[in-house]
Write an enzyme that holds these catalytic residues in place. Structure first.
Site, PDB file in Angstrom:
ATOM      1  N   CYS A  52     -24.372  38.812 -20.689  1.00  0.00           N
ATOM      2  CA  CYS A  52     -23.646  40.218 -20.363  1.00  0.00           C
ATOM      3  C   CYS A  52     -23.308  40.285 -19.467  1.00  0.00           C
ATOM      4  CB  CYS A  52     -24.474  41.287 -21.103  1.00  0.00           C
ATOM      5  SG  CYS A  52     -25.364  41.115 -22.520  1.00  0.00           S
TER       6      CYS A  52
ATOM      7  N   ARG B 268     -18.269  34.782 -19.434  1.00  0.00           N
ATOM      8  CA  ARG B 268     -19.558  34.756 -19.130  1.00  0.00           C
ATOM      9  C   ARG B 268     -20.529  35.145 -21.459  1.00  0.00           C
ATOM     10  NH1 ARG B 268     -23.277  37.975 -16.030  1.00  0.00           N
ATOM     11  NH2 ARG B 268     -22.951  37.913 -13.580  1.00  0.00           N
TER      12      ARG B 268
ATOM     13  N   TRP C 116     -23.426  39.975 -25.231  1.00  0.00           N
ATOM     14  CA  TRP C 116     -24.136  39.158 -26.260  1.00  0.00           C
ATOM     15  C   TRP C 116     -25.105  39.361 -27.163  1.00  0.00           C
ATOM     16  CZ3 TRP C 116     -21.060  34.189 -26.526  1.00  0.00           C
ATOM     17  CH2 TRP C 116     -21.832  33.204 -27.435  1.00  0.00           C
TER      18      TRP C 116
ATOM     19  N   ASN D 188     -28.361  44.746 -19.187  1.00  0.00           N
ATOM     20  CA  ASN D 188     -28.123  42.223 -19.070  1.00  0.00           C
ATOM     21  C   ASN D 188     -29.552  42.059 -19.107  1.00  0.00           C
ATOM     22  OD1 ASN D 188     -27.798  40.102 -19.030  1.00  0.00           O
ATOM     23  ND2 ASN D 188     -26.162  40.429 -17.195  1.00  0.00           N
ATOM     24  N   GLY D 189     -30.165  40.876 -20.263  1.00  0.00           N
ATOM     25  CA  GLY D 189     -30.912  40.872 -20.287  1.00  0.00           C
ATOM     26  C   GLY D 189     -31.944  41.412 -20.943  1.00  0.00           C
TER      27      GLY D 189
ATOM     28  N   GLU E 201     -37.499  14.976 -13.010  1.00  0.00           N
ATOM     29  CA  GLU E 201     -36.230  15.475 -13.019  1.00  0.00           C
ATOM     30  C   GLU E 201     -37.212  16.529 -11.191  1.00  0.00           C
ATOM     31  OE1 GLU E 201     -32.881  18.279 -12.526  1.00  0.00           O
ATOM     32  OE2 GLU E 201     -34.129  16.380 -13.499  1.00  0.00           O
TER      33      GLU E 201
ATOM     34  N   LYS F  55     -34.227  15.261  -8.564  1.00  0.00           N
ATOM     35  CA  LYS F  55     -33.414  15.755  -7.285  1.00  0.00           C
ATOM     36  C   LYS F  55     -33.358  16.138  -5.588  1.00  0.00           C
ATOM     37  CE  LYS F  55     -31.392  19.437 -10.380  1.00  0.00           C
ATOM     38  NZ  LYS F  55     -30.709  17.965 -10.535  1.00  0.00           N
TER      39      LYS F  55
ATOM     40  N   GLU G 198     -31.405  13.084  -5.142  1.00  0.00           N
ATOM     41  CA  GLU G 198     -29.867  13.740  -5.329  1.00  0.00           C
ATOM     42  C   GLU G 198     -29.026  14.399  -4.318  1.00  0.00           C
ATOM     43  OE1 GLU G 198     -28.374  14.700  -9.470  1.00  0.00           O
ATOM     44  OE2 GLU G 198     -29.604  16.315  -8.771  1.00  0.00           O
TER      45      GLU G 198
ATOM     46  N   HIS H 267     -52.322   2.341 -11.929  1.00  0.00           N
ATOM     47  CA  HIS H 267     -51.494   1.209 -12.066  1.00  0.00           C
ATOM     48  C   HIS H 267     -50.109   1.001 -11.873  1.00  0.00           C
ATOM     49  CE1 HIS H 267     -53.738   0.792 -16.530  1.00  0.00           C
ATOM     50  NE2 HIS H 267     -52.853   1.984 -16.549  1.00  0.00           N
TER      51      HIS H 267
ATOM     52  N   LYS I 235     -19.967  15.721 -10.881  1.00  0.00           N
ATOM     53  CA  LYS I 235     -19.991  17.065 -11.647  1.00  0.00           C
ATOM     54  C   LYS I 235     -20.083  16.321 -13.208  1.00  0.00           C
ATOM     55  CE  LYS I 235     -22.441  21.020 -12.793  1.00  0.00           C
ATOM     56  NZ  LYS I 235     -23.398  20.341 -12.455  1.00  0.00           N
TER      57      LYS I 235
END
Length: 607
Positions: free
Chosen positions: A2, A27, A74, A98-99, A479, A483, A486, A502, A602
């Site tokens: 929002c 948004r 939203w 907002n939230g 992940e 990160k 990257e 192992h 990207k």
């Protein structure tokens, strides 16, 4: 996400509010509204749909007030409608929000019992009535807001306008961003600097837990303990076409901090927070008819897919195959006609994922795309689109797109479980409540940043780092390692903790940092046994757990990052925060180009 705007102006503010809200259209929203003071009285104009509908309403029925607040909504609680559009108001106060207010149901029941009359289905209206009650008790506007904030649970930002107060707007934030703009005899409030760009280039960003009392000549800021505090005022150069970094050094840092907000909006597209149920998109298949689910993606999105495998198998009791799209497209996978293939992509243009999607369609699969760009090729070619509401993600290394993918996939898995009869209504309600709490827990996790920044000073000395996890923490270990590779260019590997013996155990010595992702869950003791093996060989353990896990581990660590307690369902979403911050601060200390790391793009639109 929002959008919030507030203006203390010198002339009519209704149309400038609308123009500012247009800068926040990126948004996403489904309704809009403004509130001003007309001859000192609160007056609103609201409309469902696009801002042009609100403009038309203001054209027919203009407002002349010189102070006002505006909002693009939203929907989270209640369908898109004029009645549910913001601002929400009583006879004393109007509010934009907002939230998510997690505990709105219990607060609403309390307020109704006290005589409050509600006009909408939203959680936001609870805030208006809470503040009104405090005002009726004799508190000043800022005191009434601060007292009400202490009753709210969730992640949110708020803007308030008060009946009869021609020179006062109050704002507050907890988890969602909010900025102050300084003008000449004018002051402004906005979700980000883009909204304020037409009015001022001098801004100040509120910090988590802050509230602010704005007049045309001043901004008094208070911290979470309601004590006066100073925040840095800075110049910004934001054009209408650029997304601003705000008060962050890099886009990646800003995007990490946006996650409580964007995850809440992604969840809102699935969760009926009033009834505690999942709202699934309209589907061309019956979940009960499926015998297998195929999920494919690339890079970070593939780790979101791997988390989804755990969720779908556990909640929906359906076998799931997950494969990276670059392998899947060439394996000539046998697919039973009528099955479901889910493809996950931030950009919706990833070449390998698109090829995998087309393979699935050629072999009679229903297709569902989890994408951040609804106009992308993958979205256009899929039967069903599930949009992640992350907003523009500028940093090449994905952060908020990843957690929004997790939020969407977790919601789908719970909805599928209910549709297949594998979950009861009570199970669904419990899991929905866990998801509702995730944004607040993410905001809490962000408070570990200073500890993580200090820890990064040790990590920069490493040449290799090992990440370990079990269950859904295993994809998170993958992940975390990705990160770090990257953006810091330090070699890192993620492993299932049970696989330590192992092979990877051969790497462990006193120079190797080992990041262990281990919330206190049903498999925590198994992970502790792996940590003991690392400790026995001198490995430098960085443990990410909760208070119960930290106490139960009883193993010396280089650092233990203590996360809030949470249901196991949402740990991948919330524990993403510390692994992202660890990579980010390490990369900053290494001096790399965090937002545009070498050799990476990207959107990977070639093989």
């Amino acid at each position: 996400m929002c959008g919030i705007v507030g203006i203390l102006g010198t002339s009519a503010v209704a149309m400038p509010l609308v123009e500012a809200l247009k800068r926040l259209e990126y948004r996403g929203y489904d309704s809009a509204g403004v509130a001003t003071l007309e001859a000192g009285r609160l007056t609103r104009r609201r409309a469902e749909g696009k801002l042009r509908n609100l403009e038309a309403r203001l054209g027919r029925d203009p407002l002349e007030g010189r102070i006002g607040i505006g909002h693009t909504r939203w929907a989270t609680h209640g369908k898109p409608s004029e009645a549910n559009a913001h601002p929400h108001a009583t006879d004393r106060v109007a509010v934009v929000h907002n939230g998510i207010i997690e505990n709105f149901r219990e607060l609403r029941e309390e307020l109704v019992a006290g005589g409050a009359r509600f006009q909408s289905e939203t959680d936001t209206e609870v805030v208006a009535h809470l503040v009104t009650r405090e005002l009726q008790g004799g508190k000043s506007p800022i005191e009434a807001v601060q007292a009400s904030l202490k009753r709210l649970r969730g992640a949110f930002s708020l803007g308030f306008l008060f009946d009869g107060e021609e020179n006062l707007i109050v704002g507050a934030r907890l988890g969602s961003p909010l900025a102050i703009g300084y003008g000449d005899g004018e002051m402004f409030l906005g979700s980000d600097a883009i909204a304020l760009a037409p009015f001022t280039s001098t801004v100040c960003y509120l910090e988590d837990g802050d509230s602010v009392l704005l007049t045309r000549d001043s901004a008094e800021i208070f911290d979470s303990l309601d004590q006066p505090v100073q925040r840095a005022v800075q110049k910004t150069s934001v054009s209408a076409l650029l997304i601003d970094k705000g008060n962050h050094r890099h886009f990646m840092a800003k995007e990490i901090h946006e996650q409580p907000e964007v995850v809440s909006h992604t969840l809102a597209s699935f969760l009926d927070m009033a009834s505690g149920a999942i709202r699934l998109p309209e589907l061309p298949f019956d979940w009960r008819s499926l015998t297998r689910l195929t999920i494919t993606a690339c890079g970070t999105a593939s780790y979101a897919a791997l988390c989804a495998k755990y969720w779908f198998e556990r909640f929906a009791r359906i076998p799931v195959e997950v494969d990276v799209a670059s392998e899947f497209r060439y394996r000539e996978v046998p697919l039973e006609p009528g099955g479901l293939a889910i493809v996950v992509s931030q950009s919706g243009e990833t070449a390998d994922t698109l090829a995998a999607l087309r393979y699935c369609k050629e072999h009679g699969q229903h297709t569902l795309a989890v994408v951040n760009v609804p106009t992308s090729t993958i979205a256009r070619e899929s039967d069903v689109i599930v949009q992640t509401l992350a907003g523009p993600e500028i940093g090449v290394a994905s952060t908020k797109a990843f957690t929004c993918q997790l939020a969407a996939l977790a919601s789908l898995a719970v909805g599928a479980g209910r549709a297949r009869g594998a979950l009861s209504a009570e199970d669904e309600g419990r899991l929905v409540q866990a998801l509702i709490e995730a944004p607040r827990l993410m905001a809490t996790a962000l408070r570990l940043e200073h500890e993580i920044e200090a820890l990064a000073k040790d990590l920069v000395k490493a040449t290799d780092v090992l990440y370990l996890g079990r269950g859904t923490s295993f994809p998170l270990a993958l992940e975390g390692a990705l990160k770090l590779k990257e953006i810091s260019y330090i070699h890192a590997e993620g492993y299932a903790a049970g696989e330590l013996k192992h092979g990877p155990i051969a790497l462990i010595d006193e120079t190797l940092p080992v990041v262990v992702i281990a919330p206190f869950d049903r498999i925590f003791e198994k992970t502790v046994s792996n940590m003991q093996e690392v400790a026995a060989r001198g490995g430098r353990i960085i443990l990410i757990t909760d208070e119960q896990g930290a106490e139960a581990a009883a193993i010396p660590t280089l650092k233990t990052l203590v996360m809030p307690q949470m249901p196991a369902t949402v740990t991948p979403i919330v524990y993403s925060i510390p692994i992202q911050l660890l990579a980010y601060h390490t990369a900053v200390l290494m001096g790399t180009d965090v937002d545009q790391p070498r050799n990476l793009a990207k959107s990977v639109t070639v093989e």
